[in-house]
Each structure stands twice: as C-alpha cells, then as structure tokens.
Design an enzyme around this catalytic site. Structure first.
Site, mmCIF file in Angstrom:
data_model
loop_
_atom_site.group_PDB
_atom_site.id
_atom_site.type_symbol
_atom_site.label_atom_id
_atom_site.label_comp_id
_atom_site.label_asym_id
_atom_site.label_seq_id
_atom_site.Cartn_x
_atom_site.Cartn_y
_atom_site.Cartn_z
ATOM 1 N N ASP A 324 33.243 -5.217 -35.217
ATOM 2 C CA ASP A 324 33.445 -5.004 -33.798
ATOM 3 C C ASP A 324 32.530 -3.865 -33.351
ATOM 4 O OD1 ASP A 324 34.804 -5.415 -31.315
ATOM 5 O OD2 ASP A 324 35.957 -3.601 -31.690
ATOM 6 N N ASP A 599 39.401 -2.980 -34.529
ATOM 7 C CA ASP A 599 40.467 -2.033 -34.217
ATOM 8 C C ASP A 599 41.497 -2.588 -33.240
ATOM 9 O OD1 ASP A 599 38.925 -2.150 -31.962
ATOM 10 O OD2 ASP A 599 38.368 -0.033 -31.945
ATOM 11 N N ASP A 603 41.299 -8.493 -32.887
ATOM 12 C CA ASP A 603 40.632 -8.589 -34.181
ATOM 13 C C ASP A 603 41.573 -9.036 -35.297
ATOM 14 O OD1 ASP A 603 38.172 -7.597 -33.189
ATOM 15 O OD2 ASP A 603 38.942 -5.561 -33.292
#
Length: 762
Positions: A324, A599, A603
C-alpha cells in the site's frame, strides 16, 4: 441498486422511506427481515476440532500407528514416549492456530456503538446494531458512520475514508447525484460507508446497507477464508508424505523378507516399528518451531512482530511485495512541496509581506492543542505548517488582520474565503481549486491565465494536489456576505502543490528488494497521477515495460487478459478490496509468492490471503493487524528487507538441520535394515532410537539455528517455493553419509541380542 447514481427521491422510493424517517413499528419489522447491523462470524472451529486438526499430518499418523502397535505387542514404554512426542508437537500447532483467527472481532470493534436516527418523526439514539435500510441517520463531526448511507443533505461534511479506500486526504461529501459511470468507492462522493469517520461538518442520510450487506461486511466475507499455507509448510507436507510412503515400503519389504525367512512375527513387528521410528525425524517439527521462534525473537529487535511463526521463513521465498502507498511507502502526512507566487500582483496592505504565505496562514481553520500539535483537516494542517515554518503564524497575523467573517468551503463552489479587518479596508482571501479561481479573476489578470495554467499542469503531472489563493481589498464590509459579491474580481496570489511524500528509507528498501530478486508493486486507493509520481520517485517504476493500471481498467479485463499482464504491472491506483485480492491471487496463479503490506481495513482480505501479510503497527487498523502474519512495529518499509534476510537465513538453517538429522536417521535405518542380512540381532528398538534421537538430534541440531546468514543471501534470487526439500544432491548425501554411519554399526558386536539391548546389559 447503485444508490450513488440515482436521485435522493428515488432512493427514498426504493427503500419505502422518507426524510422524516421510519416508524418504530416499521423499523422492527425490517430488523426481522434484514437482520442486525453487525458483522457476522464464519462458523468457528471448536477447541477439539483445532486440536484434532494437528493430528492429521501423514507423518504423525504413522507415528501414532507405531505407538498403537508397540502397545499391542507389549512395548508400552515405547508407546508412551511416541505419544508424548506427538502430543507436544500437536500442542505447539494448536496454540498457533488458536491465536490466528481474531480479525472478525476487530471488524466488530470498528462498528459504532450507537447511532442517532429519526424514528416516529423524532431524533433519538438507538444501538447501531438496530439500524435498518430506510432509516434516516444524523451525522456530525466525531461520529463513526454506523452503516452504508446515501446522503440527503450535507453541510461542510468531510469524511476520513483512508482505512477503507486508502485515500490519504479527507473526502468532501455532498448529496448530488453522480453522472452515469463506473466509480470506485473513493469517488462516490454522495455515499458514506460503515466504519469510516466524520471529521468535519454534519449530514442527514438514508441507511442503504447494513450488516454483511455493507462494504465492511463484504470485506469480512473476503477475510473468512482458509489460511494460506506457507512455502515451508508445503515443503514439509510433501517431505512428510514422501518420507512416510518410503518408510512404509521399507517396512513392508523388511517384514516380507523376514517372514519368508521364517523370522518370528513379534520380532518382525518390533523391527518394523523400529525402522519407522528411525526413519521419521520426530524432532523435526519441534526443532523447526524453535528455529522459527528464535527467528521471530530476532525480528522483534528489528521492529517486526511475527504473529504466525511459519511466516518467518516465508519471507525468504517472497518474489513480489505488493505494498500500500499511504503510510507504508509515504509518511501519511500531507506536505507542501512546491509553491509559486505571482510576482506581478500585490495588494497594498500586503506590500511588506509575502502575500502567498500570509494567505496560507490566515485562510485556514487549523488550531493547536495544549501540546502544540496541529488539529484540523490534513490539507489545511500542511498549509498552515508550511507558513508557520516560514514565520507566518496565524495567531500572530490575526492580531494585525483579525478575521471578521468567512464563507466556509463547500463542494459546489470548491472555495473558502476569509475576511479580515485592516487599516486600509477589508482583506478578502479565497482558497480553492485553481481552475475555479481562474474563472473568478479580475479582467486585468485574464491575460496571465495561460502561463499560470501551464505551471499548474506541470506540477499536477508530478502528482501534486494543487490549491490556489486569490484576494482583493474592499473599502468596507458588505451588508450581504455572499459568494457572488465576495468571490469575484479577484487577484491571483499564487498556488501550492501538496503531496504525501515518500519515506526516504523506502527508496533504499525498494532498491535492495530489486537486488534480491523481489519485485515491489504499489497498490493504492489514491489517484493515478499521485501514485505514479510516488512510484517513480521510489524506483518502483523504472523502465518502459513497467505498467500503471487503475481499478477501472482492471475491472474491464477478463482473467485471461489480466493474467497476461499481471507480472508487468508495477502500480495499481484507485482499486477496491476485491481487486487487491484479485491481484494477489493472479500473481499466485503465476507461481509467484506474494507479500502484501497494508494498514487499512481495505487491505485485510489481501493480507489474509497473501503468502505473507504484513500490517503496519503504528498506523495500521486492528483489522489489518489481526489478518496479517507479521506487523511492522515502526511502519517502516525498510524493515521488510531486514525481515527477508532473516527469512532466507532461517530457511538455509532449516535445510542444514534436515541434512544433519536425516543423515543420522539414515544411519539408524541402515543399521537396522542390514543387520538381519548379516545374521545379526536387532541392534536398536523403538525406545532406544527415540532416546538416541533426543540426545543427538534435538539439542545439537538447535545449534544450527544460530548459524549466521550466508554472505550472498541478499544477492541471489528467491528460492523457488515449488522446489522440494529433497532436491539436488541432498538425497544422495543423506544415503551415503547414513551408510557411512550405520554400516559399520550393523556389522559390530555380533553377539549382542535383542533381550540384552532391552535390558541395557553390556
């Protein structure tokens, strides 16, 4: 129904509701129909099911069979010892699995405890779990949105959706219907989603989805999948089955030859059990677990917390790291990177000051808490911080230019204006989208717009979010403070380019990943230009063959088309949770081993299903942490590189241990197998083998767990996870070293009998 594409009135008709809300009776009826507004758990395994699951390994079943046969023929001590080893290994695995599944509990914690709704035409608070489709909910700053909603009306509403979409900035919401098109979650400006956070303003909204029908619920379904096996688990499973089959064949051959020779059946059974116990490295599961635990302990010192022990070794086999952007590769902190002040336009009242910095400092609603921390919208904080660092502090400037009125920002005007009293008149400062400000400039500045637009476009192409400032001086405060009079005839002061900057250490980590044969891929909910700019800065995009793909483009590809390009895509922008999971699975289908870092709640499915999921410890949500295999305690992408090095070291050391233990076991097999062919008694019984292995396998083998890394461990490509443990020259090494160890023993001390061995008599 695509609620973001239809007018509010049609939403009300489809839900059989109205702006005054439902009656209590109607709400109760719908609660029965739709169920409670809460995340449901998948069917959990009982404690006994978890424990029994540990006993299904083929090698373990062979040992259990050996224990049963030993008991039947009177070797009760051997039975006890074998079963004790089996139970120790089972308990280690049980506690690992028992602690693994807590992601659903974390998802539940994200839900709001209470919600304010209109029931029976009155505002009242109800348990959030009691909300139903058609309810009208009232939202304000500080609220967690309790369900998926379609806004009826909004007032300066901003929502932090970063945990769900990955969008790093707060999103300005409105009630306007969107034109026909394909919109990812982050672009559905008239919708709010369960578990996201209202940071500013207030709103009224229809509840359109509850419980598992929400976006959060869909993520929960994606998390409810079986655990992905690690490369080590797969290798050991293949190793165990192959070894067990070989053991059974060996025992059958031995038993058959002995039976044909007329050997007593009891002796043949004892020898066969001894062969099975000698061949199976019963200490291997415990030693591997201890080696992994030692590796996990070392990783904690490097700021990486391992939640699932096999993940320690998995790092050494990773070929792709899908990461990410927000908070992982970047600082998750909007920062002003570039500014431009128009040199040809000045206001007399600002003649002795920097006009752009003054405008930045005065035109914001940021405040400081008692500890000096900035509080407010992340974009405004960045602008105020930039001005303050240049000694333009709002609280000081407002003593000379006190604010007397303002026009708050709204999504239609895309502007915010503050009015300040000065000795020369009323200073108006307008902040907003640069394109909007161009339309509101005084005619004297129209000629400079093409040049300004080129400068703005050049910065926007670098991924910056652009905000402009304009202003004018009024002789006195107008009687009516409206945009039509205040935000026209402006002079352009300048503009600022903001971005969530990359971490310095992430740039080096990306380079080290590439040197180790690992391909980093950015997967983000942010915009394409921003993602591309960050990826180029970090070196993720480094050649013409590296592709950038948006969620919309990905949605238009069928599986075959995506499979053809997936290994060339380095950046994915504006993707939703299902697409992240699709990316991970597509790479896995190409025989890649994938690490996924993240985070946010969005995700979690990919973290759970990746070969190794890595969550951020500081900025990560509880959902992401519970779904992950490893947590970065410092949220530092560079820590992953250290963890990869540890993983490769552990795998190398496990191979060394297998080479050591199997060579010793092969010696025992040769000694037992060859003895009858030389007319000798059984040299070792099962209990003796277990005792010898306890002394010579377990404790000495642990020393290999402390072996340092090979010098070239981070300069070689990852080991192919499909490569079995018994590959290359290892089987032949084990056979000839085992023969070297066991051959002389089988021919020594020919007078020693089985009974003497059983009593320990010399």
């Amino acid at each position: 129904m695509d609620f973001h594409l239809v007018p509010v009135a049609e939403v009300a008709r489809s839900l059989t509701t109205s702006p005054i809300g439902l009656t209590e009776e109607a709400a109760q009826q719908r609660l029965v129909e739709y169920g409670k507004n809460q995340i449901e758990d998948a069917k959990k395994k009982t404690v006994w099911q978890l424990l029994l699951h540990q006993l299904t390994d083929f090698m373990i079943l062979v040992l259990i069979s050996a224990a049963i046969i030993s008991g039947l023929v009177g070797e009760v001590k051997s039975t006890y010892v074998i079963l004790a080893i089996v139970m120790i290994n089972a308990l280690v695995g049980f506690f690992q699995e028992y602690r693994a599944e807590k992601a659903m509990e974390a998802l539940k914690k994200m839900a709001s405890a209470q919600a304010q709704v209109l029931r029976n035409k009155q505002a009242s608070k109800v348990e959030a779990s009691e909300l139903v489709p058609g309810d009208v909910t009232l939202l304000e700053a500080g609220n967690i949105i309790p369900a998926d909603v379609r806004f009826i009306e909004t007032h300066a509403l901003k929502v932090d959706e970063s945990s769900l979409t990955g969008e790093s900035t707060n999103v300005e919401k409105n009630a306007d219907v969107l034109p026909e098109g394909d919109y990812p979650l982050g672009d559905r400006l008239n919708m709010g989603y369960k578990g996201t956070f209202v940071t500013n303003g207030r709103a009224t909204a229809y509840v359109v989805g509850t419980g598992m029908k929400t976006e959060l619920g869909r993520i929960a379904k994606l998390i409810q999948t079986d655990e992905v096996e690690t490369p080590l688990q797969k290798r050991l499973a293949v190793f165990g089955k192959s070894l067990s089959v070989a053991v059974l064949v060996l025992c059958l051959i031995f038993f058959g030859v002995g039976w044909l020779r007329g050997e007593p059946l009891l002796n043949l059974l004892l020898v066969s059990i001894s062969l099975a116990v000698a061949a199976i490295p019963e200490a291997l599961p415990a030693v591997v677990t201890i080696a992994l635990a030692l590796g996990a302990k070392r990783l904690v010192k490097s700021h990486a917390l391992i939640r699932k022990l096999p993940a320690v070794e998995t790092l050494g086999s990773v070929t792709y790291i899908c990461t990410d952007k927000t908070g992982t590769l970047t600082l998750n902190k909007m920062t002003v990177e570039q500014t431009y002040e128009v040199p040809t336009f000045t206001l007399s009242v600002l003649a002795s000051r920097n006009g752009l910095l003054t405008a930045m400092a005065l035109n914001n609603d940021v405040v400081n808490d008692p500890n000096g921390n900035w509080l407010g919208d992340s974009t405004e904080v960045a602008l105020a911080q930039f001005a303050a660092d240049k000694t333009y502090v709002r609280t000081i400037l407002e003593t000379q230019f006190p604010r007397i009125a303002e026009l708050p920002f709204d999504s239609q005007r895309k502007c915010m204006t503050t009015l300040h009293q000065t000795p020369e008149g009323i200073l108006c400062i307008t902040k907003g989208a640069v394109g909007v400000l161009f339309k509101q400039l005084d005619s004297s500045q129209k000629a400079s717009i093409p040049d300004l637009r080129k400068r703005v476009d050049a910065m926007a192409e670098q991924g910056y979010r652009m905000l402009g400032y304009a202003g004018k001086l009024l002789p006195e405060l107008p009687a009516s403070i409206v945009p039509e009079t205040i935000e026209t005839g402006l002079g352009f002061i300048g503009f600022a380019g903001l971005i969530d900057p990359p971490r310095d250490e992430a740039r080096q980590a990306v380079a080290e990943c590439k040197a180790a044969g690992i391909i980093p891929v950015m997967i983000t909910g942010d915009h394409k230009l921003t993602a591309k700019a960050v990826a180029e800065t970090l070196g993720i995009l480094s050649s013409a063959d590296d592709l950038v793909m948006t969620g919309s483009e990905l949605a238009n590809l069928d599986e075959a088309a995506f499979d053809a390009v997936v290994e060339n895509v380095r950046v994915y922008a504006r993707v939703d949770p299902e697409q992240k999971l699709r990316i991970v699975r597509a790479l896995q289908a190409r025989h890649q081993f994938v690490a996924m870092t993240g985070d946010g709640v969005n995700d979690a499915p990919a973290l759970k299903n990746a070969d190794i999921g890595i969550a951020m410890g500081i900025n990560g949500t509880e959902v992401a942490k519970e779904a992950a295999h490893m947590i970065l305690l410092d949220d530092n992408f560079a820590t992953i590189v250290k963890a990869v090095k540890h993983g490769r070291r552990i795998f190398d050391n496990i191979l060394k241990f297998i080479r050591y233990i199997m060579s010793g076991n092969a010696g025992e097999i040769w000694a037992i197998f060859l003895a009858p062919f030389f007319g000798l008694p059984i040299p070792l019984l099962a209990i003796h083998i277990l005792w010898v292995n306890l002394l010579t396998d377990g404790l000495p083998g642990l020393a290999l767990a402390y072996e340092p890394s090979e010098k070239n461990s981070m300069k070689r490509p990852p080991v192919d996870p499909r490569q079995p443990i018994f590959s290359g020259s290892l089987p032949w090494f084990i056979l000839w070293v085992g023969l070297l160890i066991g051959g002389p023993r089988s021919a020594s001390r020919p007078g020693l009998s089985t009974m003497e061995l059983g009593t320990g008599k010399p």
